[in-house]
Design a protein around this motif. Structure first.
Motif, mmCIF file in Angstrom:
data_model
loop_
_atom_site.group_PDB
_atom_site.id
_atom_site.type_symbol
_atom_site.label_atom_id
_atom_site.label_comp_id
_atom_site.label_asym_id
_atom_site.label_seq_id
_atom_site.Cartn_x
_atom_site.Cartn_y
_atom_site.Cartn_z
ATOM 1 N N PHE A 23 -5.246 -1.462 -5.856
ATOM 2 C CA PHE A 23 -5.912 -0.406 -5.091
ATOM 3 C C PHE A 23 -6.555 -0.939 -3.821
ATOM 4 C CE2 PHE A 23 -6.888 2.066 -9.241
ATOM 5 C CZ PHE A 23 -5.677 2.742 -9.141
ATOM 6 N N SER A 24 -6.666 -0.077 -2.824
ATOM 7 C CA SER A 24 -7.560 -0.343 -1.706
ATOM 8 C C SER A 24 -8.987 -0.105 -2.207
ATOM 9 C CB SER A 24 -7.241 0.588 -0.525
ATOM 10 O OG SER A 24 -7.395 1.944 -0.920
ATOM 11 N N GLU A 25 -9.991 -0.576 -1.453
ATOM 12 C CA GLU A 25 -11.369 -0.529 -1.978
ATOM 13 C C GLU A 25 -12.362 0.030 -0.958
ATOM 14 O OE1 GLU A 25 -12.082 -4.649 -2.814
ATOM 15 O OE2 GLU A 25 -9.941 -4.847 -3.125
ATOM 16 N N PRO A 26 -12.310 1.312 -0.667
ATOM 17 C CA PRO A 26 -13.237 1.877 0.312
ATOM 18 C C PRO A 26 -14.644 2.132 -0.231
ATOM 19 C CG PRO A 26 -11.791 3.587 -0.534
ATOM 20 C CD PRO A 26 -11.311 2.298 -1.124
ATOM 21 N N SER A 27 -14.840 1.964 -1.543
ATOM 22 C CA SER A 27 -16.137 2.283 -2.131
ATOM 23 C C SER A 27 -16.370 1.455 -3.388
ATOM 24 C CB SER A 27 -16.191 3.770 -2.493
ATOM 25 O OG SER A 27 -15.249 4.055 -3.522
ATOM 26 N N ILE A 28 -17.605 1.529 -3.914
ATOM 27 C CA ILE A 28 -17.927 0.845 -5.168
ATOM 28 C C ILE A 28 -17.085 1.413 -6.305
ATOM 29 C CG2 ILE A 28 -19.734 0.542 -6.916
ATOM 30 C CD1 ILE A 28 -21.746 0.308 -4.652
ATOM 31 N N ILE A 68 3.633 -6.908 -4.185
ATOM 32 C CA ILE A 68 2.525 -6.096 -4.707
ATOM 33 C C ILE A 68 2.373 -4.847 -3.844
ATOM 34 C CG2 ILE A 68 0.057 -5.995 -5.201
ATOM 35 C CD1 ILE A 68 0.107 -9.030 -5.563
ATOM 36 N N VAL A 69 2.384 -3.697 -4.470
ATOM 37 C CA VAL A 69 2.235 -2.427 -3.758
ATOM 38 C C VAL A 69 0.765 -2.004 -3.763
ATOM 39 C CG1 VAL A 69 2.756 0.052 -3.879
ATOM 40 C CG2 VAL A 69 4.587 -1.637 -4.166
ATOM 41 N N LEU A 70 0.307 -1.537 -2.616
ATOM 42 C CA LEU A 70 -1.070 -1.070 -2.463
ATOM 43 C C LEU A 70 -1.103 0.450 -2.557
ATOM 44 C CD1 LEU A 70 -4.043 -1.916 -1.722
ATOM 45 C CD2 LEU A 70 -3.419 -1.405 0.656
ATOM 46 N N THR A 71 -1.973 0.972 -3.402
ATOM 47 C CA THR A 71 -2.088 2.423 -3.532
ATOM 48 C C THR A 71 -3.546 2.839 -3.396
ATOM 49 O OG1 THR A 71 -1.414 4.346 -4.848
ATOM 50 C CG2 THR A 71 -2.345 2.485 -6.048
ATOM 51 N N GLN A 72 -3.787 4.142 -3.433
ATOM 52 C CA GLN A 72 -5.125 4.665 -3.213
ATOM 53 C C GLN A 72 -5.838 4.929 -4.545
ATOM 54 O OE1 GLN A 72 -6.279 4.865 -0.042
ATOM 55 N NE2 GLN A 72 -4.293 3.958 0.437
#
Length: 391
Positions: A180-185, A266-270
């Motif tokens: 995952f991307s990490e825009p928040s806690i 590795i694929v990045l998802t939301q």
């Protein structure tokens, strides 16, 4: 006679302790299996000429679809050897118009299919994604089918690595890593928890018990898909396009389903943006556990559920002198240490070492999460991307 003299609190204490020991041993077995899984070194000599069909079923992805398309534009795999098929699942936003606009100048072959134009569109009953994948496969000619999701970003060497791995191993299915991307806690917590799912899927596959995979990074041969009759027998379920297909292919090719352990793939998802969306996603995932055909997969799921339930049940017993504190501290310490060992290795592979500090809060949340979703999965129905499904 002696057994009759053992008090109920002592039986509970020993049962709790034994369950935690078994869980710690199970986790360490997963870690050993993960460590034994070799990192794939992509073939550098020669050129792979496998024709690839990339299939993506999307619904209401206007905020993500261009990022995905741009990442596909940067693929190092020869563009004449792959074609992208995007199936729109009755989107109600601007997804289709964005796709068509991109298609005008697309640097790679791109075909757009709309499920509303499918010959049997009116009779699709819940299994929209599976129907979309089947349709795209019937329209394509690739020897290797690769799937991802509309909210993903794929690395530049994604297809190159998958194609060379398939040629080298003769895999009929390839399960890839997703993070995952990490825009928040909240996103960081999801990333740690999801790393455990990816690693557990890879490790259990390594020991011969295929438990999970993810359609956001999955590949399988056309031959295998046809031979196992695709989604037949699971077509009535809206979910499981990845997991149930893996189980079927594994039954036919038990030595040719592999996990691709390579950071270049590795694929990045939301992550889910809020608790409501997270709840619906995990309800969707949990809704299929009772459909597992392999008893070993079900046994693993039940074991983890019972372990988490015993941990939660043990906490109130501390305050009424049923469970000795030393039993609780020792048991939970064994559990946590084994989890740190496994999750530390997984996060390092996923290039998420900075998230190791988030393992501790996840360890407190995880038992609640497992028990909650294990119980709510018994109730049918969930919502997903604006659509209510009664399955």
């Amino acid at each position: 006679m002696y057994l009759n003299q053992i008090s109920a609190p002592l039986i509970f204490a020993y049962t709790f302790f034994i369950i935690q020991i078994l869980y710690a041993l199970f986790t360490l077995i997963l870690w050993i299996a993960w460590q034994k899984l070799p990192i794939y070194n992509p073939v550098t000599e020669g050129i792979v000429h496998t024709r690839i069909s990339v299939i993506i079923v999307v619904r209401n992805e206007e905020s993500n679809i261009i990022d995905l398309l741009n990442s596909l534009s940067h693929q190092t795999y020869p563009k004449h050897l792959f074609k992208v098929y995007i199936v729109d699942d009755f989107s109600t936003d601007a997804t289709v118009s964005l796709l068509k606009h991109f298609q005008l100048t697309s640097p790679f072959p791109l075909q757009i299919l709309e499920l509303k134009a499918h010959p049997s569109a009116e009779s699709i009953n819940g299994n929209f994604k599976k129907k979309g994948i089947e349709w795209a496969i019937s329209e394509s000619d690739g020897e290797l089918i690769v799937t991802t999701d509309g909210d993903c970003i794929v690395p530049a060497d994604w297809l190159t690595t998958i194609a060379s791995f398939q040629v080298k191993t003769n895999a009929q299915m390839i399960c890839g890593a997703v993070t995952f991307s990490e825009p928040s806690i909240f996103a960081k917590i999801q990333a740690v928890e999801f790393a455990s799912l990816i690693g557990s899927g890879a490790a259990t596959l390594q020991i011969g018990i295929p438990t999970m995979c993810n359609a956001a990074n999955l590949a399988f041969t056309r031959r295998a898909f046809i031979e196992v009759h695709g989604y037949k027998d699971t077509a009535s379920t809206a979910t499981g396009d990845d997991l149930f297909l893996m189980h079927k292919i594994y039954q036919t090719y038990p030595t040719q389903v592999h996990f691709l352990k390579q950071s270049q793939a590795i694929v990045l998802t939301q992550p889910q943006p809020n608790l409501v969306a997270f709840y619906q996603q995990r309800r969707r995932w949990a809704s299929k556990w009772h459909l597992y055909s392999d008893w070993r997969v079900s046994a693993v799921a039940v074991f983890i559920f019972m372990n988490c339930l015993s941990l939660l049940a043990s906490i109130p017993t501390l305050f009424i002198n049923i469970l000795p504190l030393i039993f609780f501290i020792t048991g939970i310490s064994l559990r946590w240490i084994s989890e740190w060992v496994l999750l530390g290795s997984l996060l390092s592979f996923l290039k998420k070492r900075h998230l190791i500090v988030w393992i501790f809060p996840v360890q407190w949340i995880y038992p609640l999460y497992v028990v909650f979703f294990g119980l709510t999965a018994q109730k049918k129905g969930y919502s997903w991307k604006g659509r209510k499904l009664d399955q």
